[in-house]
Design a protein around this motif. Structure first.
Motif, PDB file in Angstrom:
ATOM      1  N   ILE A   1       0.934  37.823 -32.778  1.00  0.00           N
ATOM      2  CA  ILE A   1       2.529  37.526 -33.301  1.00  0.00           C
ATOM      3  C   ILE A   1       2.602  36.003 -32.758  1.00  0.00           C
ATOM      4  O   ILE A   1       3.252  35.200 -33.563  1.00  0.00           O
ATOM      5  CB  ILE A   1       3.245  38.412 -33.032  1.00  0.00           C
ATOM      6  CG1 ILE A   1       3.220  39.717 -33.829  1.00  0.00           C
ATOM      7  CG2 ILE A   1       4.869  37.965 -32.936  1.00  0.00           C
ATOM      8  CD1 ILE A   1       3.957  41.231 -33.301  1.00  0.00           C
ATOM      9  N   ALA A   2       2.609  35.933 -31.704  1.00  0.00           N
ATOM     10  CA  ALA A   2       2.787  34.826 -30.813  1.00  0.00           C
ATOM     11  C   ALA A   2       1.995  33.512 -31.416  1.00  0.00           C
ATOM     12  O   ALA A   2       2.519  32.384 -31.612  1.00  0.00           O
ATOM     13  CB  ALA A   2       2.490  34.881 -29.363  1.00  0.00           C
ATOM     14  N   ARG A   3       0.698  33.921 -32.032  1.00  0.00           N
ATOM     15  CA  ARG A   3       0.014  32.900 -32.400  1.00  0.00           C
ATOM     16  C   ARG A   3      -0.048  32.668 -34.259  1.00  0.00           C
ATOM     17  O   ARG A   3      -0.955  31.996 -34.473  1.00  0.00           O
ATOM     18  CB  ARG A   3      -1.500  32.923 -31.908  1.00  0.00           C
ATOM     19  CG  ARG A   3      -1.653  32.952 -30.620  1.00  0.00           C
ATOM     20  CD  ARG A   3      -2.839  33.417 -30.090  1.00  0.00           C
ATOM     21  NE  ARG A   3      -4.042  32.734 -30.903  1.00  0.00           N
ATOM     22  CZ  ARG A   3      -5.075  33.236 -30.970  1.00  0.00           C
ATOM     23  NH1 ARG A   3      -5.648  34.403 -30.533  1.00  0.00           N
ATOM     24  NH2 ARG A   3      -6.185  32.434 -31.616  1.00  0.00           N
TER      25      ARG A   3
ATOM     26  N   HIS B   1       1.841  31.368 -36.434  1.00  0.00           N
ATOM     27  CA  HIS B   1       1.653  30.080 -36.854  1.00  0.00           C
ATOM     28  C   HIS B   1       0.596  29.214 -36.605  1.00  0.00           C
ATOM     29  O   HIS B   1       0.327  28.181 -37.173  1.00  0.00           O
ATOM     30  CB  HIS B   1       3.172  29.310 -36.464  1.00  0.00           C
ATOM     31  CG  HIS B   1       3.065  29.067 -35.042  1.00  0.00           C
ATOM     32  ND1 HIS B   1       3.036  30.152 -34.058  1.00  0.00           N
ATOM     33  CD2 HIS B   1       3.036  28.183 -34.213  1.00  0.00           C
ATOM     34  CE1 HIS B   1       3.338  29.620 -32.888  1.00  0.00           C
ATOM     35  NE2 HIS B   1       2.902  28.297 -32.814  1.00  0.00           N
ATOM     36  N   LEU B   2      -0.410  29.438 -35.962  1.00  0.00           N
ATOM     37  CA  LEU B   2      -1.652  28.869 -35.583  1.00  0.00           C
ATOM     38  C   LEU B   2      -2.813  29.119 -36.404  1.00  0.00           C
ATOM     39  O   LEU B   2      -3.900  28.692 -36.329  1.00  0.00           O
ATOM     40  CB  LEU B   2      -2.083  28.903 -34.052  1.00  0.00           C
ATOM     41  CG  LEU B   2      -1.075  28.345 -33.133  1.00  0.00           C
ATOM     42  CD1 LEU B   2      -1.198  28.439 -31.659  1.00  0.00           C
ATOM     43  CD2 LEU B   2      -0.661  26.677 -33.446  1.00  0.00           C
TER      44      LEU B   2
ATOM     45  N   LEU C   1       8.183  42.873 -32.170  1.00  0.00           N
ATOM     46  CA  LEU C   1       8.829  41.199 -32.519  1.00  0.00           C
ATOM     47  C   LEU C   1      10.169  41.358 -31.601  1.00  0.00           C
ATOM     48  O   LEU C   1      10.769  40.356 -31.236  1.00  0.00           O
ATOM     49  CB  LEU C   1       9.271  41.271 -34.047  1.00  0.00           C
ATOM     50  CG  LEU C   1       8.281  40.603 -34.973  1.00  0.00           C
ATOM     51  CD1 LEU C   1       8.715  40.605 -36.202  1.00  0.00           C
ATOM     52  CD2 LEU C   1       7.820  39.271 -34.408  1.00  0.00           C
TER      53      LEU C   1
ATOM     54  N   ARG D   1       9.615  40.803 -28.281  1.00  0.00           N
ATOM     55  CA  ARG D   1       9.270  39.353 -27.964  1.00  0.00           C
ATOM     56  C   ARG D   1      10.690  38.653 -28.140  1.00  0.00           C
ATOM     57  O   ARG D   1      10.856  37.675 -26.954  1.00  0.00           O
ATOM     58  CB  ARG D   1       8.450  39.002 -29.368  1.00  0.00           C
ATOM     59  CG  ARG D   1       8.001  37.517 -29.190  1.00  0.00           C
ATOM     60  CD  ARG D   1       6.991  37.327 -30.017  1.00  0.00           C
ATOM     61  NE  ARG D   1       6.903  35.865 -30.495  1.00  0.00           N
ATOM     62  CZ  ARG D   1       6.485  35.045 -29.976  1.00  0.00           C
ATOM     63  NH1 ARG D   1       5.885  35.249 -28.859  1.00  0.00           N
ATOM     64  NH2 ARG D   1       6.505  33.804 -30.491  1.00  0.00           N
TER      65      ARG D   1
ATOM     66  N   VAL E   1       1.983  31.778 -22.986  1.00  0.00           N
ATOM     67  CA  VAL E   1       1.126  32.188 -24.252  1.00  0.00           C
ATOM     68  C   VAL E   1       0.165  31.003 -24.516  1.00  0.00           C
ATOM     69  O   VAL E   1      -0.889  30.999 -24.929  1.00  0.00           O
ATOM     70  CB  VAL E   1       1.953  32.498 -25.196  1.00  0.00           C
ATOM     71  CG1 VAL E   1       1.309  32.249 -26.689  1.00  0.00           C
ATOM     72  CG2 VAL E   1       2.383  33.862 -25.315  1.00  0.00           C
TER      73      VAL E   1
ATOM     74  N   LEU F   1      -3.866  30.491 -24.870  1.00  0.00           N
ATOM     75  CA  LEU F   1      -4.424  29.824 -26.213  1.00  0.00           C
ATOM     76  C   LEU F   1      -5.521  28.900 -25.708  1.00  0.00           C
ATOM     77  O   LEU F   1      -6.359  28.755 -26.423  1.00  0.00           O
ATOM     78  CB  LEU F   1      -3.220  29.233 -26.800  1.00  0.00           C
ATOM     79  CG  LEU F   1      -2.335  29.914 -27.919  1.00  0.00           C
ATOM     80  CD1 LEU F   1      -1.310  29.100 -28.549  1.00  0.00           C
ATOM     81  CD2 LEU F   1      -3.483  30.386 -29.166  1.00  0.00           C
TER      82      LEU F   1
ATOM     83  N   ASP G   1      -1.115  21.683 -36.392  1.00  0.00           N
ATOM     84  CA  ASP G   1      -0.257  22.787 -36.938  1.00  0.00           C
ATOM     85  C   ASP G   1       0.971  22.216 -37.591  1.00  0.00           C
ATOM     86  O   ASP G   1       1.940  21.541 -37.041  1.00  0.00           O
ATOM     87  CB  ASP G   1       0.285  23.475 -35.610  1.00  0.00           C
ATOM     88  CG  ASP G   1       1.302  24.665 -36.068  1.00  0.00           C
ATOM     89  OD1 ASP G   1       1.261  25.631 -35.226  1.00  0.00           O
ATOM     90  OD2 ASP G   1       1.643  24.869 -37.073  1.00  0.00           O
TER      91      ASP G   1
ATOM     92  N   ALA H   1       3.098  23.485 -39.461  1.00  0.00           N
ATOM     93  CA  ALA H   1       4.283  24.244 -39.718  1.00  0.00           C
ATOM     94  C   ALA H   1       5.155  24.271 -38.395  1.00  0.00           C
ATOM     95  O   ALA H   1       6.280  24.093 -38.455  1.00  0.00           O
ATOM     96  CB  ALA H   1       3.998  25.803 -39.800  1.00  0.00           C
TER      97      ALA H   1
END
Lengths: 181, 269
Positions: free
Chosen positions: A45-47, A49-50, B77, B80, B94, B98, B136, B138
């Motif tokens: 969910i956190a990623r 958009h990636l 969600l 979060r 996060v 990544l 990215d 978006a």
């Protein structure tokens, strides 16, 4: 693309049962497996958009879960912790099961025999044989070449067959009961 | 699959493909015919097919089991959103995850620069962060340039030093915004993102960098496979890297010089 949260949920939700099955087959503990799945979903969910727009959501989710599983394994082995025991606890419950004939009985259960395989083989057998990933997808997802996936699959399946057949083959030696405490 | 009517010999890959039902009709028939003539192998592979099915069946109930509420996307969600209210630490965490493992694991290659171990961590982070966020479309930034004052205030606050967002308009780059990241040692790091005349991205990455071995002179670094390059320097305990993808080295250096000048002039850092 977009579509927001409902679209994301619609792409993720259908794969949750398969993620739970895969996680459980790796960990054999319902709570630990669901923790792993939750971790995976939170990261997804956190990623979101990636994510590459053309990426298959299922393969992407499995890649995250597999990655987390491996990271967890590494830190667990650094701490010298035992791997999670089977829920069935069959090895603990039956200390006399050391006799080979007993082993043969045990190995008849494909799921239990799966545990005797190397972790990489187990992962590939599950991804291809149960989760229906193509060899290419399984390779990309685990970050190894397709040839490696093929050889893990081939060796894993042969080993599984011998274990279940009770075939004390020279290349496998005696069955290794890896999770005895 | 045939050459002069002579089919390719059956291989281990065909046999696995046969087990998994991945073969086309023609090849499948060919493998079946081959198995009919090779009884021992056929026995082995039919046993494996049975075990494959047994494995699927024994895991079937796991698949059919109802999904617990805590694994619902809607639930996750909500959780979060609530944790986001606690602050921006989570974004940094996060993002750090990544940079360390996530996308690299998925792509199987390429995110962490080749030879990253030899590269100064600050620089490796800058290149990776450029690669992740510049691509990215978006959501390239966490806070947009429209809230520049807020962005600069926030990042200054988190990095513990007053920052400026360098003005690169004379070179054709306008500020898009920025985001907070976590450096390898846990230090907060800032990434400012700019868009060039053709919307190409350029990033300025900065964080505290007290590791020795580098001075104020410019140095060049790159992720060759991705074409991401950077000029970087360290000044009074702070590391800077200006990164872009496929940008001429001369141009990149000019941008880096401009950033360096503005930072020095402002005395903000």
């Amino acid at each position: 693309m977009g579509g927001g949260e409902p679209a994301m949920a619609a792409l993720i939700e259908p794969h949750i049962p398969a993620l739970r099955r895969f996680a459980w087959a790796l960990l054999r503990d319902t709570t630990a497996a669901d923790d792993l799945v939750q971790d995976c979903l939170e990261r997804a969910i956190a990623r979101w958009h990636l994510r590459r727009q053309d990426a298959d959501a299922k393969a992407w989710l499995f890649a995250i879960l597999h990655n987390l599983f491996r990271m967890g394994r590494r830190s667990a082995s650094r701490r010298g912790q035992a791997m999670p025991l089977d829920e069935e606890g069959w090895m603990v419950a039956d200390p006399t099961a050391e006799h080979v004939a007993e082993h043969r009985l045990i190995w008849r259960d494909a799921l239990l025999a799966l545990d005797a395989l190397a972790e990489e083989q187990r992962v590939v057998l599950l991804l291809v044989g149960v989760e229906d990933f193509s060899y290419e997808a399984a390779a990309q997802l685990t970050g190894v070449p397709v040839g490696t996936v093929m050889s893990r699959l081939s060796r894993g399946r042969e080993r599984l067959r011998r274990l279940i057949a009770g075939d004390s083959a020279p290349d496998t030696g005696k069955p290794q009961l890896r999770r005895v405490k | 699959m045939t050459v002069n009517g002579d089919p390719l010999p059956v291989g281990e890959d065909d046999l696995q493909g046969w087990l998994d039902g991945h073969l086309g009709q023609e090849r499948h028939a060919r493998v079946e015919a081959w198995l009919a003539e090779n009884a021992d192998t056929a026995t082995r592979f039919r046993a494996m097919a049975t075990q494959r099915q047994a494995l699927r069946s024994s895991l079937g109930e796991r698949y059919a089991a109802p999904v617990p509420a805590r694994l619902r996307v809607a639930h996750l969600l909500t959780a979060r959103r609530q944790s986001r209210l606690h602050g921006l630490h989570r974004i940094a965490a996060v993002a750090a995850w990544l940079l360390i493992g996530g996308v690299a694991g998925w792509a199987g290659h390429g995110l962490v620069p080749q030879g990253a171990t030899a590269m100064r961590p600050m620089v490796a982070e800058a290149l990776s962060a450029h690669r992740v966020f510049a691509a990215d479309a978006a959501r390239p930034v966490e806070v947009a340039a429209a809230q520049e004052a807020q962005l600069v205030g926030w990042l200054s606050n988190r990095l513990g030093r007053p920052l400026v967002a360098p003005d690169l308009a004379p070179l054709g780059y306008s500020l898009l915004g920025g985001r907070l990241l976590a450096g390898a040692a846990g230090d907060p790091a800032a990434q400012l993102m700019y868009a060039g005349p053709g919307a190409e991205r350029l990033t300025v990455y900065l964080r505290a960098d007290r590791a020795g071995g580098a001075g104020t002179e410019f140095r060049f670094a790159e992720m060759p496979a991705q074409g991401v390059t950077a000029f970087w320097w360290v000044d009074r305990g702070f590391g800077f890297a200006v990164a872009a993808e496929g940008l001429e080295r001369v141009m990149l250096q000019r941008v880096a010089e401009s950033v360096h000048r503005q930072v020095a002039r402002s005395q903000a850092l």
